[in-house]
Write an enzyme that holds these catalytic residues in place. Sequence first.
Site, PDB file in Angstrom:
ATOM      1  N   SER A 134       0.845  -1.204   0.000  1.00 31.58           N
ATOM      2  CA  SER A 134       0.000   0.000   0.000  1.00 31.58           C
ATOM      3  C   SER A 134       0.871   1.240   0.000  1.00 31.58           C
ATOM      4  CB  SER A 134      -0.872   0.005   1.261  1.00 31.58           C
ATOM      5  OG  SER A 134      -1.524   1.258   1.401  1.00 31.58           O
ATOM      6  N   TYR A 149      -2.000  -1.331  10.193  1.00 32.25           N
ATOM      7  CA  TYR A 149      -2.022  -1.591   8.745  1.00 32.25           C
ATOM      8  C   TYR A 149      -0.718  -1.095   8.105  1.00 32.25           C
ATOM      9  CZ  TYR A 149      -3.788  -1.403   3.912  1.00 32.25           C
ATOM     10  OH  TYR A 149      -3.966  -1.563   2.559  1.00 32.25           O
TER      11      TYR A 149
HETATM   12  N1  NAD Z   1      -8.807  -0.709  -1.628  1.00 31.40           N
HETATM   13  C1  NAD Z   1      -7.800   0.119  -1.403  1.00 31.40           C
HETATM   14  O1  NAD Z   1      -7.971   1.361  -1.414  1.00 31.40           O
HETATM   15  C2  NAD Z   1      -6.414  -0.405  -1.143  1.00 31.40           C
HETATM   16  C3  NAD Z   1      -5.364   0.517  -1.087  1.00 31.40           C
HETATM   17  C4  NAD Z   1      -4.064   0.051  -0.844  1.00 31.40           C
HETATM   18  C5  NAD Z   1      -3.837  -1.315  -0.683  1.00 31.40           C
HETATM   19  N2  NAD Z   1      -4.880  -2.187  -0.751  1.00 31.40           N
HETATM   20  C6  NAD Z   1      -4.573  -3.605  -0.567  1.00 31.40           C
HETATM   21  O2  NAD Z   1      -5.093  -4.366  -1.640  1.00 31.40           O
HETATM   22  C7  NAD Z   1      -5.553  -5.632  -1.170  1.00 31.40           C
HETATM   23  C8  NAD Z   1      -7.008  -5.820  -1.500  1.00 31.40           C
HETATM   24  O3  NAD Z   1      -7.737  -4.747  -0.957  1.00 31.40           O
HETATM   25  P1  NAD Z   1      -9.319  -4.632  -1.128  1.00 31.40           P
HETATM   26  O4  NAD Z   1      -9.636  -3.214  -0.826  1.00 31.40           O
HETATM   27  O5  NAD Z   1      -9.750  -5.250  -2.400  1.00 31.40           O
HETATM   28  O6  NAD Z   1      -9.796  -5.526   0.126  1.00 31.40           O
HETATM   29  P2  NAD Z   1     -11.289  -5.961   0.567  1.00 31.40           P
HETATM   30  O7  NAD Z   1     -11.380  -5.668   2.031  1.00 31.40           O
HETATM   31  O8  NAD Z   1     -12.307  -5.392  -0.343  1.00 31.40           O
HETATM   32  O9  NAD Z   1     -11.240  -7.552   0.356  1.00 31.40           O
HETATM   33  C9  NAD Z   1     -10.361  -8.330   1.066  1.00 31.40           C
HETATM   34  C10 NAD Z   1     -10.735  -9.776   0.901  1.00 31.40           C
HETATM   35  O10 NAD Z   1      -9.864 -10.530   1.742  1.00 31.40           O
HETATM   36  C11 NAD Z   1     -10.624 -11.497   2.438  1.00 31.40           C
HETATM   37  N3  NAD Z   1      -9.970 -11.837   3.697  1.00 31.40           N
HETATM   38  C12 NAD Z   1      -9.970 -11.126   4.861  1.00 31.40           C
HETATM   39  N4  NAD Z   1      -9.295 -11.792   5.801  1.00 31.40           N
HETATM   40  C13 NAD Z   1      -8.868 -12.936   5.237  1.00 31.40           C
HETATM   41  C14 NAD Z   1      -8.115 -14.048   5.708  1.00 31.40           C
HETATM   42  N5  NAD Z   1      -7.698 -14.099   6.984  1.00 31.40           N
HETATM   43  N6  NAD Z   1      -7.841 -15.065   4.857  1.00 31.40           N
HETATM   44  C15 NAD Z   1      -8.291 -15.019   3.578  1.00 31.40           C
HETATM   45  N7  NAD Z   1      -9.020 -14.007   3.074  1.00 31.40           N
HETATM   46  C16 NAD Z   1      -9.305 -12.972   3.891  1.00 31.40           C
HETATM   47  C17 NAD Z   1     -11.988 -10.840   2.642  1.00 31.40           C
HETATM   48  O11 NAD Z   1     -12.997 -11.805   2.905  1.00 31.40           O
HETATM   49  C18 NAD Z   1     -12.166 -10.105   1.328  1.00 31.40           C
HETATM   50  O12 NAD Z   1     -12.788 -10.921   0.360  1.00 31.40           O
HETATM   51  C19 NAD Z   1      -5.263  -5.637   0.337  1.00 31.40           C
HETATM   52  O13 NAD Z   1      -4.008  -6.232   0.563  1.00 31.40           O
HETATM   53  C20 NAD Z   1      -5.224  -4.160   0.680  1.00 31.40           C
HETATM   54  O14 NAD Z   1      -4.466  -3.906   1.835  1.00 31.40           O
HETATM   55  C21 NAD Z   1      -6.165  -1.762  -0.976  1.00 31.40           C
END
Ligand code: NAD
Length: 260
Positions: free
Chosen positions: A144, A156
């Site tokens: 991130s 985080y």
């Molecule tokens: N959305 C953003 O703005 C953003 C920004 C920077 C980084 N990220 C990173 O990108 C990745 C995806 O983000 P997102 O926003 O799509 O996330 P999200 O929260 O929409 O989805 C995350 C998914 O992970 C699953 N999950 C949670 N805990 C789990 C576990 N213990 N084992 C297996 N699955 C599990 C959830 O059920 C969900 O389906 C993450 O690593 C997040 O940190 C996202």
Amino acid sequence: MGSRLKGKSAIVTGSATGIGKATAVLFAKEGAGVVVSDVDEPGGQQVVAAIQAEGGDAIFVGADVSQAADVERLAEATARTYGRLNVLVNNAAVYRGDGNILSVPDEIWDRIMAVNLKGTYLCCKFAIARMIQSGGGSIVNLSSVNALMGLSLTAYTASKGGVQALTRFLAVEFAPKGIRVNSICPGTIMTENSIAIYRERPGLEERVTKMYPMEKLGAPRDVAECALFLASDESSFVTGASFVVDGGLMAGRRFELDYT
Ligand SMILES: NC(=O)c1ccc[n+]([C@@H]2O[C@H](COP(=O)([O-])OP(=O)(O)OC[C@H]3O[C@@H](n4cnc5c(N)ncnc54)[C@H](O)[C@@H]3O)[C@@H](O)[C@H]2O)c1
């Protein structure tokens, strides 16, 4: 259907929704056999059904990435179905309950570390063992912009900093085995979950958008396209690298200054 991942198998953790789902769908469109994995079984099964309806190849394997036994089962199920493991996308992560260091409960810190950092470690561990047998592979870790700048969310941020360091080290350690390890640092991406969060907090989306030089937020597909490049052989000389997908956030801030 494309063919950029033809003949490869790929695990995408946390792919029942958001960036993981967009990545799984795109990988399948590019010919990969995709293992959709999540703790959300109904959500994951829906993604598999959507991929199959488009003629793609996918299976669902439920796994909590913070549990070694689950991750071992995930690697075994992948090998059983596809006979090899070529790509791992460590996407599963949590952030709920995080915030200021003075208010974050210790249990929340532990949970965030367990899923985001230990989960990435465990998945790398079991995948690398399989990838060595397959003669190489590509690991894409979702980090991130929080790992690159002080922004928000204590646990985080620390967990993603760990992911960055682990990415660099594993890249160096396993380069001679043909295993590439890279990370993606997204800025704010409008997933189903973030749309719901912004809906609960009027005005927040506008404030966040203003931070971005592009004056817009990202879509899950923007990140999935970067993951596709890193998963494919097109990036065969790329390892230990970190890619920002952030609308210019890390490049700096516009500042109007006129010397005339
Ligand atoms: N959305 C953003 O703005 C953003 C920004 C920077 C980084 N990220 C990173 O990108 C990745 C995806 O983000 P997102 O926003 O799509 O996330 P999200 O929260 O929409 O989805 C995350 C998914 O992970 C699953 N999950 C949670 N805990 C789990 C576990 N213990 N084992 C297996 N699955 C599990 C959830 O059920 C969900 O389906 C993450 O690593 C997040 O940190 C996202």
